[in-house]
Design an enzyme around this catalytic site. Structure first.
Site, short mmCIF file in Angstrom:
data_model
loop_
_atom_site.label_atom_id
_atom_site.label_comp_id
_atom_site.label_asym_id
_atom_site.label_seq_id
_atom_site.Cartn_x
_atom_site.Cartn_y
_atom_site.Cartn_z
CG ASP A 14 -1.79 1.23 1.33
OD1 ASP A 14 -2.37 1.60 0.29
OD2 ASP A 14 -1.88 1.86 2.40
CB SER A 15 0.16 4.78 -0.69
OG SER A 15 -1.08 4.79 -0.01
CE1 TYR A 46 2.76 5.58 -3.32
CE2 TYR A 46 1.65 3.67 -4.26
CZ TYR A 46 2.78 4.24 -3.71
OH TYR A 46 3.92 3.49 -3.55
N GLY A 47 -2.94 8.99 -3.85
CA GLY A 47 -4.26 9.41 -4.34
C GLY A 47 -4.26 10.65 -5.20
CB CYS A 77 -2.85 0.99 -2.57
SG CYS A 77 -3.03 2.73 -2.97
CG ASN A 78 -9.36 1.11 -3.01
OD1 ASN A 78 -10.35 0.62 -3.53
ND2 ASN A 78 -9.04 0.88 -1.75
CB THR A 79 -4.60 5.23 -5.53
OG1 THR A 79 -5.49 5.83 -4.60
CG2 THR A 79 -4.19 6.23 -6.58
CD GLU A 156 -2.03 8.40 6.99
OE1 GLU A 156 -0.96 8.97 7.22
OE2 GLU A 156 -2.14 7.40 6.27
CB CYS A 188 -10.03 5.10 0.02
SG CYS A 188 -8.53 5.77 0.75
CB THR A 189 -6.37 1.61 2.29
OG1 THR A 189 -5.84 2.93 2.07
CG2 THR A 189 -5.89 0.67 1.22
CG HIS A 190 -6.52 5.77 5.05
ND1 HIS A 190 -5.76 5.24 4.03
CD2 HIS A 190 -5.66 6.38 5.89
CE1 HIS A 190 -4.48 5.52 4.25
NE2 HIS A 190 -4.39 6.20 5.38
N1 DGL Z 1 -4.05 3.77 -0.04
C1 DGL Z 1 -4.72 4.80 -0.77
C2 DGL Z 1 -5.94 4.20 -1.47
O1 DGL Z 1 -6.49 3.20 -1.07
C3 DGL Z 1 -5.10 5.96 0.11
C4 DGL Z 1 -3.93 6.80 0.57
C5 DGL Z 1 -3.20 7.48 -0.55
O2 DGL Z 1 -3.72 8.42 -1.17
O3 DGL Z 1 -2.09 7.04 -0.84
O4 DGL Z 1 -6.37 4.74 -2.45
#
Ligand code: DGL
Length: 275
Positions: A14-15, A46-47, A77-79, A156, A188-190
């Protein structure tokens, strides 16, 4: 084709810390599997980055995970799943899965009125990938995407239950409420960590989909189908779960310990630009 060992770990990346929500699901659903987790804490988020950059980062991380002899990789990570999965899958001789197909499938199965909302980063929502995958599964589906860029920093900062988060979430979610969606993908992971706030604001008639759950299930089936699943009684040398980051290892350890079922004892920092 690489010679794969079913006792080898699964790579999850993940990011940053968010992908731990996916690692947590894998730990719950396939507790026998070993995991090597990498969080790109030096280059998060990464978003808001371009597709080319996210592909370059993902390739470097995959090269690093291969040095740990992983047998399969989950892009938590979704992005990165949105921007890089298709490219890196073509380049790889080990299975790589992302979180988007799983999330899209679950949402299409769950909706009753055919109206689905997707929330995620600017990269994920802007890519239109969730809509594309869902429309392939069911053509008449209506998808409304909404990027929620402030959710990641709020999580975060630990503001999971806070009036500031409530206020921001109600602004973001109002457009989805006005479309009468009955299913919302937490893309999104969060966002699963904001589940109670989002659930309360959307109301109990809206089903919230956490792609992490279905991704762990997909991984379980994939490992089994390819004869790569680890036997629960296979001998274990070294740590079952290993954690690597590109920066701020201690901060990562604290966050990981707060959301995983067991204490994270050590996180190692590596220089990802070397890969
Ligand atoms: N992990 C990213 C996602 O799931 C979220 C955090 C980021 O922007 O890197 O898209």
């Amino acid at each position: 084709m690489a010679m794969l060992d079913n006792n080898a770990p699964v790579g999850v990346f993940d990011s940053g810390v968010g992908g731990l929500t996916v690692a947590r699901e894998i730990m719950r659903q396939i507790p026998e599997e070993r995991i090597v987790y990498f969080g790109d804490t030096a280059r998060v988020p990464y978003g808001s980055k371009s597709k080319d950059t996210v592909i370059r980062y993902s390739r470097q991380i995959i090269r690093f995970l291969r040095t740990e002899h992983v047998k399969a990789i989950v892009i938590a990570c979704n992005t990165a799943s949105a921007h890089a999965l298709e490219t890196v899958q073509k380049e790889s001789d080990i299975p790589i899965i992302g979180v988007i197909n799983a999330g899209a499938r679950t949402a299409v199965r769950a909706t009753r009125n055919g109206k689905i909302g997707v929330i995620g980063t600017e990269g994920t929502v802007g890519s239109g990938i969730y809509t594309e995958v869902m429309k392939k599964l069911r053509q008449d589906i209506e998808v409304t995407g909404k990027s929620c860029p402030l959710f990641v920093p709020l999580v975060e900062e630990g503001l999971l239950h806070d009036s500031v988060t409530d206020e921001i979430a109600s602004r973001y979610l109002s457009v989805l409420k006005s479309k009468y969606i009955d299913t919302l993908v937490l893309g999104c992971t969060h966002y699963p960590l904001l589940r109670s706030t989002i659930g309360r604001l959307m109301g109990e008639d809206v089903t919230l989909v956490n792609p992490a759950y279905e991704t762990a299930l997909e991984l379980k089936e994939l490992l089994k189908a390819q004869g790569l699943n680890r036997e629960a009684d296979a001998p274990l040398t070294g740590e079952k779960y290993q954690f690597f980051v590109s920066d701020l290892a201690e901060k990562f350890t604290d966050f990981a310990t707060s959301i995983l079922p067991s204490e994270v004892k050590e996180t190692r920092k590596i220089n990802i630009e070397e890969y």
